[in-house]
Design an enzyme around this catalytic site. Structure first.
Site, PDB file in Angstrom:
ATOM      1  N   GLU A 129       0.841  -1.209   0.000  1.00  0.00           N
ATOM      2  CA  GLU A 129       0.000   0.000   0.000  1.00  0.00           C
ATOM      3  C   GLU A 129       0.871   1.252   0.000  1.00  0.00           C
ATOM      4  O   GLU A 129       0.539   2.262  -0.614  1.00  0.00           O
ATOM      5  CB  GLU A 129      -0.943   0.016   1.212  1.00  0.00           C
ATOM      6  N   THR A 181      -5.354   7.340  -5.510  1.00  0.00           N
ATOM      7  CA  THR A 181      -5.539   7.393  -4.052  1.00  0.00           C
ATOM      8  C   THR A 181      -4.674   8.501  -3.457  1.00  0.00           C
ATOM      9  O   THR A 181      -5.114   9.234  -2.558  1.00  0.00           O
ATOM     10  CB  THR A 181      -5.194   6.036  -3.413  1.00  0.00           C
TER      11      THR A 181
HETATM   12  N1  HSE Z   1      -8.764   4.371   3.379  1.00  0.00           N
HETATM   13  C1  HSE Z   1      -8.096   4.607   2.144  1.00  0.00           C
HETATM   14  C2  HSE Z   1      -8.515   5.957   1.601  1.00  0.00           C
HETATM   15  C3  HSE Z   1      -8.443   3.535   1.165  1.00  0.00           C
HETATM   16  O1  HSE Z   1      -9.717   6.239   1.606  1.00  0.00           O
HETATM   17  O2  HSE Z   1      -7.653   6.724   1.166  1.00  0.00           O
HETATM   18  C4  HSE Z   1      -7.773   3.715  -0.151  1.00  0.00           C
HETATM   19  O3  HSE Z   1      -7.921   2.569  -0.907  1.00  0.00           O
END
Ligand code: HSE
Length: 307
Positions: A129, A181
């Site tokens: 991640e 993201t």
């Molecule tokens: N919790 C994370 C976000 C998940 O919302 O940025 C991203 O996949």
């Protein structure tokens, strides 16, 4: 000793509207397929059989970074070749990077005779991640590995809580636009007011109580996000219309899946999920954005070995 394993790693929905970075659930579809083989030469080789042209260098590859973290703690010079066929499109908001990272470390752990417990696998997968979006978060990885709905109470040290819930049917639309993201995190306000925080933690507590008490009405009331959604929804054309029409049509609630652009809705029945998927298609057909919809359920298996 085993030399080969094939697994399926499910898509996941992170945040579950009000639980930014702490809640997530696994879906029955889509799923990535991964094959891991032992090789004679120590080191890690990454291959892809899909069209996404993801990096092949292990350090730059999400699954590669997760596997390197595992191999470093294993401290044995072994050789692995990972072949991935992705069905979860990168940048969809459906936990594509988590499926790669979690699938790879679960496959490696099984191939090597399960030397590591689940919390270690989550820790290794979070390195993936970090490669994907610059930040370690476990709200996709944990449900991907364990299945079901999970709470990540903390990541330092890791404290995960699997949650019981009543049956839930899920509709998802993935408009074919890219929301990175890292960008969707960058635009968030760094501070929230006490008033917003009180509303948000009331919703998170209500959502978890609703899951545990199998109270669909409480789940529905609690699916509200006063902090993240007002900012991120601006990145998703059609979001307000999809949400309001799906709620009118009987969805319990829903919102942005992870960091978007996918949008999801939860329901008590499959018929309701099918009708909101039809609404989602209608909205994006009219706006003229290519899209893909899913009508699916919560996956209770997590990463699963295939024959
Ligand atoms: N919790 C994370 C976000 C998940 O919302 O940025 C991203 O996949």
């Amino acid at each position: 000793m085993r030399n080969y394993i094939r697994i399926a790693a499910p898509a996941t929905i992170a945040n579950l509207v009000c639980g930014f970075d702490i809640l997530g659930l696994a879906l029955e579809e889509p799923m990535d397929i991964m094959e891991l083989e032992r090789t004679d030469d120590p080191g890690l080789v990454i291959r892809h059989t899909d069209e996404y042209a993801l990096p092949l260098s292990p350090e730059e590859n999400v699954a590669g970074a997760a596997l390197l973290a595992l191999l470093q703690e294993l401290q044995e010079p072994i050789g692995l070749q990972l072949t991935t066929t992705k069905h979860i499109k990168p940048g969809s908001g459906l936990g594509s990077s988590a499926a790669s990272a979690a699938g790879a470390v679960v496959a490696a752990n099984r191939l090597l005779g399960n030397p590591f417990p689940t919390p270690d696998l989550i820790r290794f997968a979070m390195n993936g991640e970090k490669v994907a979006c610059g930040v370690k978060h476990a709200d996709n990885i944990t449900p991907c590995i364990l299945g079901g709905i999970t709470l990540i109470r903390a990541i330092h040290p890791l404290d995960i809580v699997p949650l019981e819930a009543p049956p839930l049917h899920v509709s998802v639309v993935h408009p074919q636009i890219e929301v990175r993201t890292s960008d969707a995190r960058q635009i968030l306000r760094k501070e929230v007011s006490l008033k917003q925080a009180i509303r948000q933690w009331g919703n998170i507590a209500g959502l978890i109580a609703g899951f545990l008490q199998k109270d669909y009405r409480l789940i529905s009331r609690s699916l509200e996000d006063v902090i993240i959604e007002p900012v991120r929804s601006i990145l998703i054309p059609g979001f307000a219309e999809v949400k309001s029409r799906c709620l009118e049509a009987g969805a319990l609630g829903g919102g942005i899946s992870g960091s978007g652009p996918s949008v999801f809705m939860l329901h008590e029945t499959q018929t309701q999920a099918e009708s909101t998927a039809a609404i989602m298609r209608d909205v994006y057909n009219r706006i003229g954005i290519d899209h893909k919809t899913y009508v699916t359920r919560v996956n209770t298996d997590g990463v699963k070995e295939l024959p």
